[in-house]
Structures are given as structure tokens and as C-alpha cells.
Design a protein around this motif. Structure first.
Motif, mmCIF file in Angstrom:
data_model
loop_
_atom_site.group_PDB
_atom_site.id
_atom_site.type_symbol
_atom_site.label_atom_id
_atom_site.label_comp_id
_atom_site.label_asym_id
_atom_site.label_seq_id
_atom_site.Cartn_x
_atom_site.Cartn_y
_atom_site.Cartn_z
ATOM 1 N N VAL A 167 -74.569 52.302 27.343
ATOM 2 C CA VAL A 167 -73.800 51.090 27.607
ATOM 3 C C VAL A 167 -74.415 49.912 26.865
ATOM 4 N N LEU A 168 -73.610 48.879 26.713
ATOM 5 C CA LEU A 168 -74.072 47.631 26.118
ATOM 6 C C LEU A 168 -74.326 46.613 27.226
ATOM 7 N N ALA A 169 -75.307 45.760 27.023
ATOM 8 C CA ALA A 169 -75.532 44.651 27.949
ATOM 9 C C ALA A 169 -74.387 43.654 27.787
ATOM 10 N N ARG A 170 -74.151 42.831 28.813
ATOM 11 C CA ARG A 170 -73.068 41.850 28.741
ATOM 12 C C ARG A 170 -73.258 40.931 27.547
ATOM 13 N N GLU A 171 -74.499 40.564 27.284
ATOM 14 C CA GLU A 171 -74.776 39.673 26.152
ATOM 15 C C GLU A 171 -74.404 40.351 24.833
ATOM 16 N N GLU A 172 -74.641 41.647 24.734
ATOM 17 C CA GLU A 172 -74.297 42.377 23.515
ATOM 18 C C GLU A 172 -72.786 42.486 23.355
ATOM 19 N N LEU A 177 -67.813 40.672 20.588
ATOM 20 C CA LEU A 177 -66.485 40.060 20.658
ATOM 21 C C LEU A 177 -66.424 38.776 19.841
ATOM 22 N N GLN A 178 -67.470 37.970 19.924
ATOM 23 C CA GLN A 178 -67.497 36.712 19.176
ATOM 24 C C GLN A 178 -67.580 36.951 17.676
ATOM 25 N N GLN A 179 -68.087 38.124 17.294
ATOM 26 C CA GLN A 179 -68.210 38.473 15.879
ATOM 27 C C GLN A 179 -66.851 38.813 15.272
ATOM 28 N N THR A 180 -65.861 39.085 16.137
ATOM 29 C CA THR A 180 -64.539 39.530 15.688
ATOM 30 C C THR A 180 -63.602 38.342 15.558
ATOM 31 N N ASN A 182 -60.493 38.406 13.342
ATOM 32 C CA ASN A 182 -59.106 38.832 13.169
ATOM 33 C C ASN A 182 -58.393 38.893 14.524
ATOM 34 N N PRO A 183 -57.237 38.208 14.681
ATOM 35 C CA PRO A 183 -56.544 38.157 15.981
ATOM 36 C C PRO A 183 -56.205 39.527 16.565
ATOM 37 N N LYS A 184 -55.765 40.439 15.714
ATOM 38 C CA LYS A 184 -55.404 41.779 16.185
ATOM 39 C C LYS A 184 -56.642 42.532 16.647
ATOM 40 N N HIS A 185 -57.703 42.460 15.860
ATOM 41 C CA HIS A 185 -58.941 43.146 16.209
ATOM 42 C C HIS A 185 -59.557 42.572 17.485
ATOM 43 N N ARG A 186 -59.494 41.250 17.623
ATOM 44 C CA ARG A 186 -60.017 40.606 18.842
ATOM 45 C C ARG A 186 -59.259 41.091 20.071
ATOM 46 N N ALA A 187 -57.934 41.148 19.964
ATOM 47 C CA ALA A 187 -57.117 41.577 21.105
ATOM 48 C C ALA A 187 -57.437 43.011 21.500
ATOM 49 N N ILE A 188 -57.630 43.879 20.509
ATOM 50 C CA ILE A 188 -57.944 45.292 20.792
ATOM 51 C C ILE A 188 -59.261 45.413 21.539
ATOM 52 N N LEU A 189 -60.312 44.766 21.032
ATOM 53 C CA LEU A 189 -61.636 44.905 21.646
ATOM 54 C C LEU A 189 -61.705 44.200 22.990
ATOM 55 N N TYR A 190 -61.051 43.038 23.116
ATOM 56 C CA TYR A 190 -61.036 42.321 24.394
ATOM 57 C C TYR A 190 -60.372 43.162 25.470
ATOM 58 N N LEU A 191 -59.219 43.766 25.171
ATOM 59 C CA LEU A 191 -58.521 44.581 26.167
ATOM 60 C C LEU A 191 -59.293 45.848 26.500
ATOM 61 N N THR A 192 -59.885 46.456 25.491
ATOM 62 C CA THR A 192 -60.634 47.690 25.720
ATOM 63 C C THR A 192 -61.764 47.467 26.708
ATOM 64 N N TYR A 193 -62.530 46.399 26.493
ATOM 65 C CA TYR A 193 -63.657 46.119 27.396
ATOM 66 C C TYR A 193 -63.199 45.548 28.732
ATOM 67 N N SER A 194 -62.355 44.523 28.705
ATOM 68 C CA SER A 194 -62.027 43.798 29.933
ATOM 69 C C SER A 194 -61.201 44.614 30.909
ATOM 70 N N SER A 195 -60.513 45.663 30.419
ATOM 71 C CA SER A 195 -59.701 46.492 31.310
ATOM 72 C C SER A 195 -60.250 47.907 31.445
ATOM 73 N N GLY A 196 -61.346 48.214 30.753
ATOM 74 C CA GLY A 196 -61.951 49.537 30.856
ATOM 75 C C GLY A 196 -61.056 50.637 30.312
ATOM 76 N N LEU A 197 -60.447 50.399 29.151
ATOM 77 C CA LEU A 197 -59.478 51.343 28.607
ATOM 78 C C LEU A 197 -60.119 52.382 27.694
ATOM 79 N N ARG A 198 -59.522 53.548 27.661
ATOM 80 C CA ARG A 198 -59.860 54.550 26.658
ATOM 81 C C ARG A 198 -59.198 54.124 25.356
ATOM 82 N N VAL A 199 -59.761 54.553 24.235
ATOM 83 C CA VAL A 199 -59.207 54.138 22.945
ATOM 84 C C VAL A 199 -57.777 54.633 22.785
#
Length: 344
Positions: A167-172, A177-180, A182-199
Motif C-alpha cells: 500500500v501507499l501512505a496517504r502522503e504518497e 495525484l498532484q503529479q497528474t 491531464n484532466p482525464k488522467h486525474r479523474a481516473i486516478l482520483y476515482l480509483t483511489y477515492s472509491s476503492g475501484l478495480r482497474v
């Protein structure tokens, strides 16, 4: 480009199993299991030369186009997922190749009696216990539903390995996320983490699956062909809205469309995106995009959320699957001081 990982290299090798493949020595060092594969290929060549046989003779006759089609049809009729069908097909193909390369004089066709022998071969080749168990399940299914065999003997399986997820620490996570940008890429990674989704779940989302009023995400036909509802982060939805305003999204179709018209983004594209952002964020851990889901569950547990709620959000059928996160949570570990730090 193909990622240099044991699984991906193994898939490539299976696709070109009948061809001569030259493997760079450096790759052999990076993927040790390939050494075993090379050794097996050499022993197969010697066996074929001595017996005058080929992969198309002997037991292989029980794995022709007709048998393969029946096998695929039987799995489809039982509602197996595309991933499971692909995995089982590959496992049976490798089993049949093994039987062809190592013919048993006492039998004319592969049967379950050789599964123990084959399992030992896989274990000696440094395959994981999960991989071996999947191979046994695939061959057993084929023999019973296509081969018409009713086996009375027990299937010996290696004990399931208990591995803790990385696992990653919250800070990591926030750094990634802040490194991303591109709007599409940000949305993908934000949803994956914040909702606990499978790819596989995030790439199949549609805009109608996001309910801002109820703050939920509706996952349709996830793993095991089950629907579930998980949490929708307000911050994640704002990122999705920014993505929608960018004009790249298909409001009527897939939330994250792929390059082919009417198709969603591929899972591999998301995996490559995550790997790229991981490097850019300077994170050196051995993690994959699925680690965002593990991190989501671990951080919820560390935040005091009941394990049963986490089980529902993740869509786990068995609570024991969710309990693995209790072993990696540092909520209670932080309270323990090492004896080295005790003051007299």
C-alpha cells in the motif's frame, strides 16, 4: 512496448509457444522464471527428438480446435468472466503441452492422474501457489466438462500463500495525484483511489453511475458479476467535472472512452498511466494501480471505519478477504514502541 514483468512476459511466451524465441540474457536475470521455461523448452526438444513426436501428436490430439471451442463454450454457458476464460484457456493449453512433452507410457491421454506431477513441475518452476491452484481448477474443469472424466481421486493443492498487499501512505497517494495534470488522467486516478475501484471497474464507468446527491458510485457487474455501491468523494467529483468541461469525455457513453470508437479505455492504459506517475512522483515502492484500492481500504481502517463497511465498499463476499487489511494497518502499531526506544 511490453512491460518487463513475469506475468506479461509469460503471456508473450504462451502466444508464441510454437516459435523459436531468442531471449536476452539480461531479461533472464530480471525474470528468473524464464530460465525454467528455457530449460523446459530444451527438455521438450530432446524428448521430441528421441521419440520422434511433436506437440501435435500424442496427448495433444485431445486439445484441437474442436475441443478448445467446446471448452470455451462450456465456460461461457456458466457465465465465466472474460478474464477467467482467457486464464483457464491458457492454463489448459500449457497442461496439454506439458503432457505432450512428457508422455506417460501407461495412458493415451492426459487425465487428472497427472495433475500432481504437473503441479510439482509448476512449483519447481517457481510459480506461485495461486497460479498452481488456478491451473488445477482449469484442468479439472476441462477434464470434467469436455473430457467427460469423472475423477474419484482427490485433487491435492498447495496451501494458499498469505501475502500482504503493498500500500501507499496517504502522503504518497496525494503526491501521485498532484503529479497528474491531464484532466482525464486525474479523474481516473482520483476515482480509483477515492472509491476503492478495480482497474476493470473504473474504465467501465459511465457518467450515470456517479450520483453526486447521494455521494455514491454504482459499480455494475463487477468481479463475480455483482453490482455494488461504493462511496463517491466530493473532491473526486470536482475533478470529474473539470474533466467533463475539458470536452474529452463522452457524456452519453463511457466516462473514459478509448481510442476505438464505442470502446472504453483499456485496463493496460491505466496501468501504464499509474506506472508513469509513480516514477514522476519519485515513489520507489513495488506497487501497481490495484494498490490504490488496497490503500483506500487500509486508510479507511486506520481512520476508524468498521471492517464490515469496508467489506461492502470493496464488494468482498467473505469478510476474511477484507481482514487482510488489519495486518497492514498501522493504526495500532504506531502505539507500540520498540524496546530499543524505551527509556530507563
Amino acid at each position: 512496448m511490453i512491460p518487463c514483468r513475469a506475468y506479461d512476459v509469460g503471456v508473450l511466451v504462451d502466444l508464441f509457444a510454437d516459435c523459436d524465441i531468442a531471449i536476452d540474457p539480461e531479461l533472464l536475470d530480471r525474470v528468473p522464471s524464464l530460465r525454467h521455461w528455457v530449460k523446459d523448452r530444451r527438455s521438450q526438444a530432446i524428448s521430441h527428438a528421441e521419440s520422434g513426436s511433436s506437440l501435435g501428436s500424442g496427448p495433444k490430439q485431445h486439445w484441437d480446435t474442436q475441443h478448445r471451442k467446446r471448452f470455451l463454450d462450456e465456460m461461457k454457458l456458466r457465465g465465466f468472466s472474460v478474464k477467467t476464460i482467457r486464464a483457464y484457456n491458457g492454463q489448459v493449453d500449457r497442461y496439454m503441452r506439458y503432457c505432450a512433452a512428457h508422455p506417460a507410457p501407461s495412458e493415451s491421454s492426459p487425465s487428472a492422474s497427472r495433475l500432481s506431477e504437473y503441479s510439482l513441475h509448476l512449483l519447481d518452476s517457481q510459480h506461485s501457489h495461486a497460479y498452481v491452484n488456478q491451473a488445477i481448477s482449469a484442468v479439472k474443469f476441462y477434464l470434467q466438462h469436455v473430457g467427460g472424466l469423472v475423477e474419484s481421486e482427490a485433487y491435492l493443492r498447495p496451501k494458499k500463500e498469505r501475502k500482504l498487499p503493498n500500500v501507499l501512505a496517504r502522503e504518497e497517494v496525494m503526491r501521485l495525484l498532484q503529479q497528474t495534470v491531464n484532466p482525464k488522467h486525474r479523474a481516473i486516478l482520483y476515482l480509483t483511489y477515492s472509491s476503492g475501484l478495480r482497474v476493470g471497474e473504473v474504465v467501465r464507468l459511465r457518467l450515470k453511475d456517479l450520483d453526486r446527491e447521494r455521494k455514491t458510485v454504482h459499480i455494475r457487474q463487477g468481479k463475480g458479476r455483482k453490482d455494488r455501491v461504493t462511496v463517491l468523494s466530493e473532491a473526486a467529483y470536482e475533478v470529474v467535472e473539470a474533466y467533463l468541461r475539458s470536452g474529452y469525455a463522452d457524456r452519453a457513453g463511457w466516462l473514459f472512452p478509448g481510442q476505438q470508437e464505442g470502446k472504453h479505455l483499456t485496463e493496460r492504459s491505466v496501468q501504464k498511466l499509474f506506472e508513469q506517475k509513480l516514477r514522476e512522483a519519485g515513489i520507489r515502492k513495488e506497487v501497481s494501480v490495484h494498490s490504490l484500492r488496497h490503500s483506500f481500504a487500509t486508510h479507511l481502517l486506520e481512520g476508524g471505519i468498521d471492517l464490515r463497511y469496508i467489506q461492502e465498499l470493496l464488494g468482498h463476499q467473505n469478510i476474511r478477504t477484507t481482514e487482510v487489511y488489519t495486518h497492514i494497518s498501522v493504526k495500532d502499531i504506531r502505539r507500540i514502541r520498540s524496546p530499543l526506544d524505551w527509556q530507563e
